[in-house]
Design a protein around this motif. Structure first.
Motif, short mmCIF file in Angstrom:
data_model
loop_
_atom_site.label_atom_id
_atom_site.label_comp_id
_atom_site.label_asym_id
_atom_site.label_seq_id
_atom_site.Cartn_x
_atom_site.Cartn_y
_atom_site.Cartn_z
N LYS A 16 0.83 -1.21 0.00
CA LYS A 16 0.00 0.00 0.00
C LYS A 16 0.86 1.25 0.00
CE LYS A 16 -4.34 -1.49 2.18
NZ LYS A 16 -5.23 -1.30 3.36
N SER A 17 1.93 1.24 0.77
CA SER A 17 2.80 2.42 0.85
C SER A 17 3.42 2.72 -0.51
CB SER A 17 3.89 2.20 1.90
OG SER A 17 4.64 1.02 1.62
N GLU A 18 3.75 1.69 -1.26
CA GLU A 18 4.30 1.89 -2.60
C GLU A 18 3.23 2.46 -3.53
OE1 GLU A 18 7.45 -1.89 -2.45
OE2 GLU A 18 5.46 -2.13 -3.33
N ARG A 20 0.73 4.35 -2.68
CA ARG A 20 0.48 5.74 -2.31
C ARG A 20 1.55 6.69 -2.86
NH1 ARG A 20 -1.15 3.46 2.83
NH2 ARG A 20 0.95 3.87 3.64
N SER A 21 2.71 6.15 -3.20
CA SER A 21 3.80 7.00 -3.69
C SER A 21 3.58 7.47 -5.13
CB SER A 21 5.13 6.23 -3.61
OG SER A 21 5.22 5.24 -4.63
N TYR A 200 13.83 2.40 6.27
CA TYR A 200 12.60 2.23 5.49
C TYR A 200 12.04 3.59 5.09
CZ TYR A 200 7.64 1.51 4.54
OH TYR A 200 6.38 1.56 3.97
N ARG A 201 11.97 4.51 6.03
CA ARG A 201 11.45 5.84 5.74
C ARG A 201 12.33 6.57 4.71
NH1 ARG A 201 7.52 7.94 9.00
NH2 ARG A 201 6.88 6.66 10.76
N MET A 204 11.53 5.07 1.32
CA MET A 204 10.20 5.49 0.86
C MET A 204 10.19 6.94 0.39
SD MET A 204 7.99 3.14 0.59
CE MET A 204 6.72 4.33 0.16
N THR A 208 9.06 7.89 -3.39
CA THR A 208 8.04 8.90 -3.68
C THR A 208 8.57 9.98 -4.60
OG1 THR A 208 7.00 8.48 -1.53
CG2 THR A 208 6.44 10.55 -2.63
#
Length: 216
Positions: A16-18, A20-21, A200-201, A204, A208
């Protein structure tokens, strides 16, 4: 082939995080599928008559020269049987130019349904993910060019701790309660968790930023 300006691109991510990018764009079609579910996700975006399909997201470094937050565009994608297919040279070059920063392109990536031991001894593999080969399979079935663009998350210096791996389910989701009990059992693991969360942050943020350059 469509002109670069009107290029229709399908993107498959695992998390999901990918997802959202990736910025909104009428010529971009995104689907999410973790592990082998990436094949189903690829089939979904391929229905949009796309010109290119990309496996996009985070990957793990298997080569000591590849570090956290570096960008890779692999030349070859291996499956777990070490059979490989070459990615699109034309679109790899196109995407590398759009990145407008350092890209490592002379690399091979393996897709594995499990997080591999970083001590695996092979000179063939530089990075590992969980989706690219499944997306590539769907692309070949539809005769659509394939590329993979990845940002390195965990590397040989900063591997994902085994206790954390054990709390990730088959959909790539964290089992928070399991993690809580593992930390309660050995509180020093909090330090490991903070360190891996930091890288990780960082990865990410890079992902993004990269998505903005590639897909807007």
């Amino acid at each position: 082939m469509a002109s670069k300006k009107s290029l229709k691109i399908g993107i498959v991510v695992g998390l999901k995080s990918e997802e959202r990018s990736i910025p909104k764009n009428n010529n971009i079609f995104v689907a999410r599928g973790y592990g082998q579910e990436a094949y189903r996700a690829a089939k979904k975006v391929l229905k949009n008559n796309i010109d290119l399909i990309i496996s996009f997201g985070l990957a793990g470094g298997m080569n000591p020269k590849i570090k956290n937050s570096e960008i890779i565009i692999p030349k070859k994608i291996f499956n777990e049987k070490f059979k490989f297919h070459k990615t699109s040279y034309f679109f790899n070059s196109y995407l590398e130019k759009k990145c407008k920063e350092k890209v490592i392109s002379k690399v091979n990536l393996i897709t594995s349904q499990k997080i591999l031991n970083k001590k695996m001894n092979t000179s063939l593999i530089d990075a590992v993910d969980m989706e690219a080969d499944f997306v590539f399979k769907a692309a070949r079935e539809h005769n659509v060019p394939f590329s993979s663009v990845k940002v390195i998350f965990d590397d040989l210096k900063n591997p994902i701790p085994n206790f954390l791996i054990s709390t990730i389910n088959t959909k790539g989701q964290l089992k928070a309660l399991n993690l809580f009990f593992l930390i309660l059992k050995k509180p020093y693991r909090i330090k490991n968790l903070i360190e891996i969360n930091k890288i990780y942050r960082k990865s990410m943020r890079k992902l993004t930023s990269l998505a903005q350059k590639l897909f807007l």
